[in-house]
Enzyme design. Structure first.
Site, PDB file in Angstrom:
ATOM      1  CE  LYS A 201      -4.013   1.878   2.508  1.00  0.00           C
ATOM      2  NZ  LYS A 201      -4.912   1.689   3.663  1.00  0.00           N
TER       3      LYS A 201
ATOM      4  CB  SER B  19      -8.023   3.613   2.784  1.00  0.00           C
ATOM      5  OG  SER B  19      -7.232   3.000   3.789  1.00  0.00           O
TER       6      SER B  19
ATOM      7  CB  SER C   7      -8.431   0.521   5.686  1.00  0.00           C
ATOM      8  OG  SER C   7      -9.028   1.709   6.126  1.00  0.00           O
TER       9      SER C   7
END
Length: 497
Positions: free
Chosen positions: A65, A143, A167
């Site tokens: 990420k 996210s 997330s």
């Protein structure tokens, strides 16, 4: 002709990945086919055969990420950090590389991890692989949506994400993959750009619980760089508590591999927003666990309805503090004002131009929460709710919380206590990208934030489809009981939904 070649490539990839472990060449072929449509990997590491390292994860590929430090740009999907490359890699990234895994790129995300739809990225929104034959693009969740989309499209074998309020698990549910949030402190946060430090965890996404477990075993270790990482002595005490549960046996018969495990179904997660398809999956999941030998009983967590507003109060307060460092002087791309030389205006111009609308909104709310009057009216009550949520989990779980006891043995099981709980990961399937805005975007976290508030482990497992879109079920257990969560998930995953 181009469309025909693309379909041939897709069919070949599906066959390869269904019956064997894809090679790195297959991974990069999947990237060339899927990434232009999904926008899951904004930065891709070129394939270099000379970098191969022998280890337990040799031949594995992983994505990181964009808010986790790595050799590629750590942008947090923000123009504030559009040109930033970290001088070091996160502990989790380093451990995977030393184990032989190859990093193939950084994944898209909501800016600074703030969002649940993956549409607030400076790189543009990421999209869901599902439905594979559809023309409408759906949200991959946020996210960590880019990580989930990359795993679902077989652009990598595993991916690292961050989980502050769901997330990792929400994208896993919407993309049809497995998403695991370990207990707080199990995995070092060193190298993770903080959103809310007391809630953040480095999580893992993969297509199977087996791959999750192998990855978790590599990256779960004490780290002197992170003072919130579990110490060796705490890990040892947790292992002793887990092993002392005499009613949970690993030597069970094949037809009932989870015999002795008691599963709780918390009634407070039956919220108004829960869709009929999510309710149906929840019921089928409970029935499936019963068929595997589990005892399924109802439990109550009375403060669950207050968890979402308390979570946002605390998370935004911490975010306001953590993001103060991005001022164009310490960190961040500087945007000088056109005329005035006042220092305050220099900061203001940089932050106005560098942050997106959602990040600015959350910074303003967090700053308000920490003001003198609002602190006592909002922040302190939210901390009290957080403590009550933790106590409720301690009350329903049979294993004691290792942070709250010095005992090294779990007492005989109380008939009212459970070993784990089962509930949906999301209220519904993924919405069409761009169609779910406003207050409804914040409600997506209602099923996931409790685990972060209490610091307990939770995992989302795919459990069927609704009109071609995946749905996930969530399993959570006592703080430190990550092994049991993974064990239950493995058996639930292996059963047809």
């Amino acid at each position: 002709m181009q469309l025909l070649l693309t379909r041939i490539k897709l069919n070949r990839l599906r066959l390869v990945c269904r019956y064997s472990t894809p090679s790195l060449n297959d991974t990069y072929e999947a990237i060339s086919v899927h990434n232009p449509r999904l926008n899951a990997l904004p930065h891709i590491h070129p394939l270099d055969p000379t970098q191969e390292v022998n280890g337990p994860l040799s031949g594995w590929s992983f994505a990181v990420k964009s808010n986790i430090a790595s050799p590629l740009p750590t942008t947090c999907a923000s123009s504030m950090l559009s040109s930033y490359t970290s001088p070091f890699s996160a502990t989790a990234v380093t451990k995977l590389e030393h184990a032989g895994a190859r990093m193939i790129g950084t994944s898209n995300m909501d800016e600074f991890g703030m969002g649940s739809l993956n549409q607030s990225s400076v790189h543009g929104p990421a999209h869901n692989l599902h439905p594979e034959n559809g023309n409408v693009l759906h949200s991959p969740g946020g996210s960590s949506g880019g990580s989930a989309a990359a795993v679902a499209a077989r652009m990598c074998r595993v991916a690292l994400g961050s989980d502050t309020g769901g997330s990792v698990r929400l994208p896993a549910s919407w993309c049809g993959v497995v998403g695991f949030k370990p207990s707080y402190g199990r995995v070092s946060r060193y190298g993770l750009v903080s959103y809310a430090s007391s809630l953040d965890s480095v999580g893992i996404l993969a297509r199977s619980t087996r791959d999750i477990r192998h990855t978790f075993n590599i990256i779960s270790a004490p780290d002197p760089h992170d003072m919130t990482c579990m110490s060796k002595s705490l890990r040892s005490r947790i292992d002793t508590l887990c092993a002392s549960r005499e009613w949970i046996s690993h030597n069970t018969i094949a037809s009932e591999p989870l015999k002795g495990v008691r599963i709780g179904v918390p009634s407070e997660f039956w919220v108004d927003e829960l869709s009929p398809s999510a309710i149906d999956a929840w019921k089928r999941g409970a029935a499936k666990l019963e068929s595997l030998g589990c005892d399924v009983i109802p439990v109550s967590l009375p403060h669950t309805p207050h968890t979402l507003p308390a979570y946002y109060t605390l998370a935004l307060a911490e975010a306001s503090s953590n993001l103060a460092r991005f001022d164009g002087i310490r960190f961040g791309t500087r945007h000088p004002p056109t005329q005035s030389t006042r220092a305050s205006l220099k900061y203001a111009q940089t932050r106005t131009m560098g942050f997106g609308d959602e990040v600015k909104r959350r910074i303003l709310l967090g700053t308000f929460v920490m003001s003198a009057r609002a602190y006592e009216n909002y922040y302190l009550p939210s901390q009290r709710i957080r403590r009550l949520v933790q106590r409720e989990f301690n009350r329903i779980f049979a294993m004691p919380n290792a942070l709250c006891t010095t005992n090294t043995k779990t007492d005989a099981r109380n008939v009212d206590k459970v070993d784990a709980i089962l509930f949906p990961t999301a209220t519904d399937t993924a919405p069409v990208q761009g169609s779910n805005n406003g207050l409804s975007a914040y409600v997506n976290d209602v099923m996931t934030v409790s685990a972060n508030m209490a610091g307990i482990p939770a995992i989302s497992v795919p459990f069927g489809l609704c009109e071609g879109m995946p749905l996930g079920l969530q399993i959570a257990a006592q703080y430190g009981d990550d092994d049991l969560v993974l064990r239950i998930a493995r058996h639930l995953e292996s059963q047809p939904a």
